[in-house]
Design an enzyme around this catalytic site. Structure first.
Site, mmCIF file in Angstrom:
data_model
loop_
_atom_site.group_PDB
_atom_site.id
_atom_site.type_symbol
_atom_site.label_atom_id
_atom_site.label_comp_id
_atom_site.label_asym_id
_atom_site.label_seq_id
_atom_site.Cartn_x
_atom_site.Cartn_y
_atom_site.Cartn_z
ATOM 1 N N SER A 183 0.798 -1.239 0.000
ATOM 2 C CA SER A 183 0.000 0.000 0.000
ATOM 3 C C SER A 183 0.827 1.283 0.000
ATOM 4 O O SER A 183 0.286 2.362 -0.242
ATOM 5 C CB SER A 183 -0.942 0.007 1.204
ATOM 6 O OG SER A 183 -1.998 -0.902 0.991
ATOM 7 N N TYR A 186 -4.575 3.369 7.900
ATOM 8 C CA TYR A 186 -5.910 2.755 7.910
ATOM 9 C C TYR A 186 -6.697 3.111 9.165
ATOM 10 O O TYR A 186 -6.661 4.258 9.597
ATOM 11 C CB TYR A 186 -5.794 1.240 7.698
ATOM 12 C CG TYR A 186 -4.994 0.927 6.474
ATOM 13 C CD1 TYR A 186 -5.401 1.385 5.226
ATOM 14 C CD2 TYR A 186 -3.788 0.240 6.553
ATOM 15 C CE1 TYR A 186 -4.655 1.149 4.089
ATOM 16 C CE2 TYR A 186 -3.023 -0.001 5.415
ATOM 17 C CZ TYR A 186 -3.464 0.454 4.193
ATOM 18 O OH TYR A 186 -2.717 0.231 3.068
ATOM 19 N N LYS A 231 0.655 3.413 -3.047
ATOM 20 C CA LYS A 231 -0.521 4.257 -3.294
ATOM 21 C C LYS A 231 -0.184 5.747 -3.332
ATOM 22 O O LYS A 231 -0.800 6.510 -4.073
ATOM 23 C CB LYS A 231 -1.593 3.992 -2.229
ATOM 24 C CG LYS A 231 -2.158 2.583 -2.264
ATOM 25 C CD LYS A 231 -3.042 2.291 -1.059
ATOM 26 C CE LYS A 231 -3.584 0.863 -1.084
ATOM 27 N NZ LYS A 231 -4.387 0.539 0.108
ATOM 28 N N VAL A 283 1.401 -3.863 3.987
ATOM 29 C CA VAL A 283 1.381 -5.168 4.657
ATOM 30 C C VAL A 283 2.638 -5.993 4.381
ATOM 31 O O VAL A 283 2.803 -7.083 4.923
ATOM 32 C CB VAL A 283 0.117 -5.984 4.297
ATOM 33 C CG1 VAL A 283 -1.127 -5.322 4.860
ATOM 34 C CG2 VAL A 283 0.003 -6.215 2.802
ATOM 35 N N TYR A 339 -2.382 -2.294 -10.669
ATOM 36 C CA TYR A 339 -2.425 -2.078 -9.222
ATOM 37 C C TYR A 339 -1.687 -3.207 -8.496
ATOM 38 O O TYR A 339 -0.888 -2.960 -7.591
ATOM 39 C CB TYR A 339 -3.879 -1.995 -8.745
ATOM 40 C CG TYR A 339 -4.008 -1.957 -7.242
ATOM 41 C CD1 TYR A 339 -3.652 -0.810 -6.522
ATOM 42 C CD2 TYR A 339 -4.463 -3.074 -6.534
ATOM 43 C CE1 TYR A 339 -3.749 -0.776 -5.137
ATOM 44 C CE2 TYR A 339 -4.569 -3.046 -5.156
ATOM 45 C CZ TYR A 339 -4.204 -1.900 -4.456
ATOM 46 O OH TYR A 339 -4.302 -1.877 -3.090
#
Length: 337
Positions: free
Chosen positions: A97, A273, A100, A291, A221
């Site tokens: 992530s 998050y 991103k 992660v 992605y």
């Protein structure tokens, strides 16, 4: 009356003196950031190494489950672009992530912020990174840091086939000044094979008209999440956004204060998050986790921090990584609050 005036004046002098002293002490404490060294980082790392045995390596993507839970690394790029490393700094891991924030920069540079955020929100979240949130009601992702918003962000980058992914990869290589960075084919295949939840988000957004392309866009992605790098690379990424998109060696090709503010604000409100609110209270710095066990941190106007430890907490954030960051922040008074 004169006596009261004298007392009032004396009190004012004392208060002013206290405030001045407090300001000086605070300034001195902040200035101590220049004393960061590899010895400092090593001490913090060793103190927090034990957390790696308390977390759990992500295994919902089979390839990630193969990571060594004991691996741990800590890196800082100081204000002058000097790199300090300790631990398993040569150990590579996937961005997941963290990619991103790079994709968001590329998309906004191409399409403009208004165009991108017309299709998603600036909201924070109390839900896990892979939650559908309000996709089924409003059709729009909460923010570009959750999977749904990130999938949409990558789909907005122009180009056919894997061109959008290559743009993200090239930007990572540029920011880190590391042309050898590539993606892990095995992690990519593993993510693609098991990514049914992400596929569901993709098709809900396709159904609502936010996405018009095919699954090539979803593959991009998965590929960007599979980009491999080190804790040092993450520290350089943290430095980049902390310093108005100027690279650690001073290269200002992409200098843009507004893009940096956008990325940092998203990192602060949603980068960790559902733990983002508590993290803002304890650490108080724009950060983005993955992660794969990495966290990149921006200390606005100052330094970049990168940590790696694949054993995660219940939120999907590196457990030892979080505690290393927290200790560094406390020791050098780095919180923006």
């Amino acid at each position: 009356m004169k006596k009261n005036s004298f007392l009032f004046s004396a009190k004012g002098i004392l208060i002013a003196g206290f405030l001045s002293l407090n300001t000086v002490m605070h300034a001195q404490k902040t200035a101590d950031i220049s004393t960061i060294s590899e010895k400092t980082l090593s001490s913090i790392l060793e103190k927090n190494r034990t957390y790696s045995s308390q977390g759990k390596v992500a295994d919902y993507i089979p390839e990630l489950g193969k990571m060594d839970a004991k691996a741990i690394a800590f890196s800082v790029v100081d204000k002058n672009g000097k790199v300090f490393n300790t631990g398993d700094v040569s150990k590579k891991f996937t961005m997941q992530s963290i990619s991103k924030i790079i994709a968001l920069m590329v998309a906004v540079n191409e399409k403009g912020e208004a165009n991108v955020f017309d299709k998603m929100g600036y909201f924070g979240s109390d839900r896990p990174f892979n939650h559908f949130s309000n996709l089924e009601t409003t059709g729009k992702p909460l923010n570009p840091m959750m999977n749904a918003g990130a999938i949409l962000t990558t789909s907005l980058i122009s180009g056919d086939g894997e061109k959008p992914f290559l743009k993200v990869l090239d930007m990572v290589r540029y920011i880190t000044k590391n042309p050898t960075i590539d993606y892990s084919k095995s992690v990519y295949e593993s993510e693609k094979f098991t990514g049914h939840r992400n596929r569901g988000m993709f098709y809900i957004m396709k159904n609502s008209g936010l996405i018009s392309g095919n699954e090539d866009q979803l593959d991009n992605y998965f590929k960007q999440c599979s980009i491999e790098l080190t804790a040092e690379d993450l520290a350089k990424i943290g430095y980049f956004f902390a310093n108005q998109c100027v690279r650690f060696d001073g290269d200002s090709t992409y200098k843009n204060a507004e893009i940096a503010k956008l990325i940092e604000s998203q990192m602060l409100t949603a980068g960790m998050y559902e733990f983002s609110g508590e993290y803002s209270r304890t650490v108080g710095l724009p950060s983005k986790s993955g992660v794969g066990g990495g966290i990149t941190v921006s200390v606005p106007g100052k330094i970049g921090i990168g940590v790696f430890s694949p054993a995660l907490d219940q939120h999907g954030n590196s457990l030892a990584g979080y505690h290393m960051i927290l200790d560094l922040v406390k020791q050098y008074n780095l919180s923006i609050f």
